[in-house]
Design a protein around this motif. Structure first.
Motif, PDB file in Angstrom:
ATOM      1  N   ARG A  21       0.110 -28.439  -3.724  1.00 32.47           N
ATOM      2  CA  ARG A  21       0.617 -27.935  -5.000  1.00 32.47           C
ATOM      3  C   ARG A  21      -0.577 -27.679  -5.920  1.00 32.47           C
ATOM      4  NH1 ARG A  21       2.508 -30.892  -9.816  1.00 32.47           N
ATOM      5  NH2 ARG A  21       3.719 -29.400 -11.045  1.00 32.47           N
ATOM      6  N   GLU A  22      -1.600 -28.498  -5.765  1.00 37.77           N
ATOM      7  CA  GLU A  22      -2.861 -28.348  -6.484  1.00 37.77           C
ATOM      8  C   GLU A  22      -3.949 -28.015  -5.472  1.00 37.77           C
ATOM      9  OE1 GLU A  22      -3.305 -32.234  -8.080  1.00 37.77           O
ATOM     10  OE2 GLU A  22      -1.898 -31.877  -9.709  1.00 37.77           O
ATOM     11  N   PRO A  23      -4.981 -27.292  -5.870  1.00 36.82           N
ATOM     12  CA  PRO A  23      -6.066 -26.976  -4.931  1.00 36.82           C
ATOM     13  C   PRO A  23      -6.696 -28.242  -4.352  1.00 36.82           C
ATOM     14  CG  PRO A  23      -6.281 -25.675  -6.943  1.00 36.82           C
ATOM     15  CD  PRO A  23      -5.205 -26.692  -7.191  1.00 36.82           C
ATOM     16  N   CYS A  24      -6.871 -28.257  -3.031  1.00 40.72           N
ATOM     17  CA  CYS A  24      -7.466 -29.409  -2.339  1.00 40.72           C
ATOM     18  C   CYS A  24      -8.273 -28.940  -1.141  1.00 40.72           C
ATOM     19  CB  CYS A  24      -6.387 -30.335  -1.783  1.00 40.72           C
ATOM     20  SG  CYS A  24      -5.416 -31.217  -2.976  1.00 40.72           S
ATOM     21  N   CYS A  25      -9.292 -29.712  -0.810  1.00 44.07           N
ATOM     22  CA  CYS A  25      -9.987 -29.522   0.460  1.00 44.07           C
ATOM     23  C   CYS A  25      -9.360 -30.483   1.469  1.00 44.07           C
ATOM     24  CB  CYS A  25     -11.481 -29.775   0.297  1.00 44.07           C
ATOM     25  SG  CYS A  25     -11.917 -31.491  -0.024  1.00 44.07           S
ATOM     26  N   GLY A  26      -9.750 -30.376   2.713  1.00 49.51           N
ATOM     27  CA  GLY A  26      -9.174 -31.201   3.766  1.00 49.51           C
ATOM     28  C   GLY A  26      -9.301 -32.690   3.516  1.00 49.51           C
ATOM     29  N   ALA A  27     -10.480 -33.134   3.083  1.00 50.16           N
ATOM     30  CA  ALA A  27     -10.679 -34.565   2.820  1.00 50.16           C
ATOM     31  C   ALA A  27      -9.757 -35.042   1.700  1.00 50.16           C
ATOM     32  CB  ALA A  27     -12.142 -34.842   2.459  1.00 50.16           C
ATOM     33  N   ASP A  65     -11.505 -19.254  -3.367  1.00 55.05           N
ATOM     34  CA  ASP A  65     -12.950 -19.059  -3.391  1.00 55.05           C
ATOM     35  C   ASP A  65     -13.532 -19.979  -4.454  1.00 55.05           C
ATOM     36  OD1 ASP A  65     -15.478 -18.067  -2.944  1.00 55.05           O
ATOM     37  OD2 ASP A  65     -15.202 -16.327  -4.250  1.00 55.05           O
ATOM     38  N   VAL A  66     -14.050 -21.099  -4.008  1.00 51.10           N
ATOM     39  CA  VAL A  66     -14.620 -22.081  -4.927  1.00 51.10           C
ATOM     40  C   VAL A  66     -16.082 -22.271  -4.531  1.00 51.10           C
ATOM     41  CG1 VAL A  66     -14.464 -24.434  -5.821  1.00 51.10           C
ATOM     42  CG2 VAL A  66     -12.383 -23.205  -5.165  1.00 51.10           C
ATOM     43  N   PRO A  67     -17.014 -21.660  -5.270  1.00 53.81           N
ATOM     44  CA  PRO A  67     -18.429 -21.752  -4.912  1.00 53.81           C
ATOM     45  C   PRO A  67     -18.926 -23.198  -4.871  1.00 53.81           C
ATOM     46  CG  PRO A  67     -18.083 -20.192  -6.713  1.00 53.81           C
ATOM     47  CD  PRO A  67     -16.785 -20.902  -6.474  1.00 53.81           C
ATOM     48  N   GLY A  68     -19.749 -23.485  -3.868  1.00 52.37           N
ATOM     49  CA  GLY A  68     -20.367 -24.791  -3.762  1.00 52.37           C
ATOM     50  C   GLY A  68     -19.454 -25.906  -3.301  1.00 52.37           C
ATOM     51  N   ARG A  69     -18.237 -25.606  -2.960  1.00 52.65           N
ATOM     52  CA  ARG A  69     -17.301 -26.642  -2.509  1.00 52.65           C
ATOM     53  C   ARG A  69     -16.916 -26.394  -1.067  1.00 52.65           C
ATOM     54  NH1 ARG A  69     -13.058 -29.433  -5.737  1.00 52.65           N
ATOM     55  NH2 ARG A  69     -12.991 -30.377  -3.703  1.00 52.65           N
ATOM     56  N   ARG A  70     -16.272 -27.365  -0.498  1.00 52.69           N
ATOM     57  CA  ARG A  70     -15.700 -27.197   0.830  1.00 52.69           C
ATOM     58  C   ARG A  70     -14.594 -26.158   0.743  1.00 52.69           C
ATOM     59  NH1 ARG A  70     -14.826 -33.604   1.937  1.00 52.69           N
ATOM     60  NH2 ARG A  70     -16.903 -34.189   1.305  1.00 52.69           N
ATOM     61  N   ARG A  71     -14.017 -25.838   1.869  1.00 49.55           N
ATOM     62  CA  ARG A  71     -12.884 -24.912   1.859  1.00 49.55           C
ATOM     63  C   ARG A  71     -11.739 -25.548   1.084  1.00 49.55           C
ATOM     64  NH1 ARG A  71     -12.027 -22.802   7.888  1.00 49.55           N
ATOM     65  NH2 ARG A  71     -10.551 -21.461   6.818  1.00 49.55           N
ATOM     66  N   VAL A  72     -11.213 -24.830   0.121  1.00 48.56           N
ATOM     67  CA  VAL A  72     -10.163 -25.335  -0.756  1.00 48.56           C
ATOM     68  C   VAL A  72      -8.928 -24.470  -0.559  1.00 48.56           C
ATOM     69  CG1 VAL A  72      -9.499 -25.717  -3.164  1.00 48.56           C
ATOM     70  CG2 VAL A  72     -11.828 -26.224  -2.424  1.00 48.56           C
ATOM     71  N   TYR A  73      -7.784 -25.123  -0.461  1.00 51.84           N
ATOM     72  CA  TYR A  73      -6.515 -24.448  -0.177  1.00 51.84           C
ATOM     73  C   TYR A  73      -5.507 -24.726  -1.285  1.00 51.84           C
ATOM     74  CZ  TYR A  73      -8.710 -24.716   4.404  1.00 51.84           C
ATOM     75  OH  TYR A  73      -9.596 -24.643   5.442  1.00 51.84           O
ATOM     76  N   GLN A  74      -4.521 -23.823  -1.386  1.00 48.37           N
ATOM     77  CA  GLN A  74      -3.432 -24.036  -2.331  1.00 48.37           C
ATOM     78  C   GLN A  74      -2.157 -23.421  -1.771  1.00 48.37           C
ATOM     79  OE1 GLN A  74      -4.005 -22.592  -6.354  1.00 48.37           O
ATOM     80  NE2 GLN A  74      -2.629 -24.168  -7.106  1.00 48.37           N
ATOM     81  N   LEU A  75      -1.045 -24.025  -2.120  1.00 48.85           N
ATOM     82  CA  LEU A  75       0.278 -23.574  -1.707  1.00 48.85           C
ATOM     83  C   LEU A  75       0.575 -22.191  -2.289  1.00 48.85           C
ATOM     84  CD1 LEU A  75       2.781 -24.831  -0.216  1.00 48.85           C
ATOM     85  CD2 LEU A  75       3.584 -25.537  -2.467  1.00 48.85           C
ATOM     86  N   THR A  76       1.193 -21.321  -1.492  1.00 38.90           N
ATOM     87  CA  THR A  76       1.643 -20.019  -1.983  1.00 38.90           C
ATOM     88  C   THR A  76       3.132 -20.102  -2.320  1.00 38.90           C
ATOM     89  OG1 THR A  76       2.281 -19.256   0.213  1.00 38.90           O
ATOM     90  CG2 THR A  76      -0.005 -18.795  -0.488  1.00 38.90           C
ATOM     91  N   ALA A  77       3.659 -19.029  -2.881  1.00 43.33           N
ATOM     92  CA  ALA A  77       5.097 -18.986  -3.184  1.00 43.33           C
ATOM     93  C   ALA A  77       5.907 -19.131  -1.899  1.00 43.33           C
ATOM     94  CB  ALA A  77       5.451 -17.689  -3.904  1.00 43.33           C
ATOM     95  N   GLU A  78       5.448 -18.517  -0.813  1.00 47.36           N
ATOM     96  CA  GLU A  78       6.149 -18.635   0.476  1.00 47.36           C
ATOM     97  C   GLU A  78       6.093 -20.065   0.999  1.00 47.36           C
ATOM     98  OE1 GLU A  78       8.465 -17.323   3.655  1.00 47.36           O
ATOM     99  OE2 GLU A  78       8.075 -16.446   1.706  1.00 47.36           O
ATOM    100  N   GLY A  79       4.949 -20.724   0.831  1.00 46.30           N
ATOM    101  CA  GLY A  79       4.832 -22.123   1.227  1.00 46.30           C
ATOM    102  C   GLY A  79       5.735 -23.011   0.393  1.00 46.30           C
ATOM    103  N   ARG A  80       5.859 -22.714  -0.887  1.00 43.16           N
ATOM    104  CA  ARG A  80       6.751 -23.489  -1.757  1.00 43.16           C
ATOM    105  C   ARG A  80       8.200 -23.299  -1.323  1.00 43.16           C
ATOM    106  NH1 ARG A  80       7.061 -26.158  -6.899  1.00 43.16           N
ATOM    107  NH2 ARG A  80       9.182 -26.951  -6.820  1.00 43.16           N
ATOM    108  N   ARG A  81       8.548 -22.087  -0.926  1.00 44.63           N
ATOM    109  CA  ARG A  81       9.907 -21.817  -0.439  1.00 44.63           C
ATOM    110  C   ARG A  81      10.196 -22.657   0.798  1.00 44.63           C
ATOM    111  NH1 ARG A  81      12.073 -19.859   3.504  1.00 44.63           N
ATOM    112  NH2 ARG A  81      10.191 -18.993   4.393  1.00 44.63           N
TER     113      ARG A  81
END
Length: 117
Positions: A21-27, A65-81
C-alpha cells in the motif's frame, strides 16, 4: 480441478500486496509481514522475489524509480482490486464459519482436544 493462479491468494501473496500500500523494497516487505503477523508468517527472499516478478508482470504492482535505493514497489489499482476481492472472499469464509458454529465459536474451548480424550 486445479485452482486458477491468483484465484485465491496464499498468505505470502496477500501480505506482500498488503504491505505494498506504501512504497517498499523487498527487505521492508519481509520485515513488515513479520511485524504485521507477529511472526506467524514469514516470507523468504526466494518466495518474495518470485512473487514480485509475477505481480509486476500482471500489473498488480509497479516498480518506482527511487534513485539510490533498492528496487521499490507499490500496489497498483489492479493490485488493490485483487486484494479487495481476496478480503471479501475471506470475509465470506468467516461468515460461513459463524453460520455453522455461531457468533461466539472462535472464543469456544478447543473441542479437538476434548474429542481426542
Amino acid at each position: 480441478m486445479p485452482r486458477e493462479k491468483f484465484g485465491t491468494l496464499t498468505e505470502p501473496m496477500f501480505y506482500t500486496l498488503l504491505c505494498l500500500r506504501e512504497p517498499c523494497c523487498g527487505a521492508d516487505i519481509m520485515a513488515k509481514v513479520r511485524t504485521l503477523t507477529q511472526g506467524r508468517v514469514g516470507i523468504g527472499p526466494g518466495t518474495l522475489y518470485n512473487l514480485l516478478e509475477e505481480f509486476l508482470s500482471r500489473r498488480y504492482i509497479r516498480e518506482l524509480d527511487v534513485p539510490g535505493r533498492r528496487r521499490v514497489y507499490q500496489l497498483t489499482a489492479e493490485g488493490r482490486r485483487l486484494l479487495d476481492e481476496e478480503y471479501r472472499r475471506l470475509c465470506r469464509l468467516a461468515g460461513d464459519y459463524r453460520q455453522v458454529f455461531g457468533p461466539d465459536a472462535a472464543s469456544a474451548p478447543d473441542t479437538a482436544k476434548e474429542d481426542a480424550l
